[in-house]
Each structure stands twice: as C-alpha cells, then as structure tokens.
Design a protein around this motif. Structure first.
Motif: not given
Length: 181
Positions: A86-99, A103-105, A169-172
């Motif tokens: 089960t995953a809950v989106l906590l944050e989305r970070y975006e820069d020029v190379d990647a997003a 998630f809190r999992v 845990g925290i998943l990136f």
C-alpha cells in the motif's frame, strides 16, 4: 470526488494528451479495455499494479495520475494498494532531469508483490522504518532491516516481500524525463 474519480480523470487526460485511444493504451499496458474504461470513468478502484502498468505505457510517473498529495497526508489516507504493498504519495519533486515520487509504504506481512518493469532508467530506493523487507531484483534480493535502505533498478521486474510481519518504509521512485533518455 474520491481517489478513483480523480485517478480516472487524470488517466483519461494523460491518455488523450499522448494521442492514444482506449484500445491502444489497453494494448500497450496489458490492461483490458473494459477495465481501462471503468477506471477512466471513476467506476473502479485501481490497484497499484494496474496503475503502474498504465503509467509505464504512458511513459509517466505514478504521481501523474495520483496527483499532488493532500496537505497533512497521514498513513492510510489516499493510498493505493497492490497485492502486498500500500502506497501513499507524500511528495513529488521534479527537476530538469527527472521526477521523483516519495511514498509512505506498507508491505503486508507474509506477502510478496512482483512489480513489472517501469520506464527505462527508473530506480527505486526504500528506507525501512520498521520490519524486515526483502526487495529488489528477484535474482539479487536485498534484505533490509529498520534504519537500513536498499536501491535497485526498477526498469526490470522487481519484488517486495515482508516475510516476518508488516514492513513500514519510505519509497523513492525516480523517473528520468523522456528527453534525458
């Protein structure tokens, strides 16, 4: 508007922005056309595996259909579940190379979830808060205890397991931008 309504609306907009028909996205993702239609209409709750199949076929991060996390998000709210995770989106970070999606999992104790490959050059990192996880590539699993972390390629099939009880845990998940491939 519930999570499944919002996911359906975002999924439909993303599919249309890519110029794909329902049939073509169904073919590319391996998700049935009827299921896809029900998801887009907000009539069906999506599983984590289904959303990853669809967003991978759309060359997009999972957060593209989940949207921004609500302020003050807490465990168990707004999450999406798979067969073990089960995953809950906590944050989305975006820069020029990647997003990067954060998630809190929770990995359910005694369960295993096999995840399909994501877009090329996607990577995942898990920091375990409690429990012991077995994660990563099936032929090179990593065992992670509380306070530890693991990192693996997510552009190949990979696995999450919690053999001895629930894991928190925290998943990136880091997705490269299409123009950096």
């Amino acid at each position: 508007m519930g999570l499944h309504d919002e996911v359906g609306r975002r999924l439909k907009a993303l599919r249309r922005a890519r110029g794909l028909s329902l049939s073509e996205l169904a073919r590319r993702s391996g998700v049935g056309k009827g299921t896809l239609s029900e998801l887009e209409g907000g009539l069906r709750n999506p599983t984590l595996e289904t959303l990853y199949a669809l967003t991978t076929a759309l060359d997009s991060p999972l957060s593209a259909v989940l949207g921004d996390p609500p302020p003050g998000v807490r465990e168990g709210t707004g999450g999406v579940s798979g067969s073990a995770v089960t995953a809950v989106l906590l944050e989305r970070y975006e820069d020029v190379d990647a997003a990067t999606d954060v998630f809190r999992v929770t990995i359910a104790g005694g369960a295993t979830q096999d995840s399909a490959a994501h877009v090329p050059r996607t990577t995942e990192s898990l920091m375990v808060l409690s429990g012991t996880a077995v994660v990563g590539l099936p032929d090179a699993p990593q065992t992670v205890s509380p306070g530890g972390h693991a990192h693996w390629r997510a552009d190949a099939p990979h696995r999450y397991a919690a053999p001895h009880g629930d894991v928190h845990g925290i998943l990136f998940v880091r997705y490269p931008k299409a123009d950096t491939l």
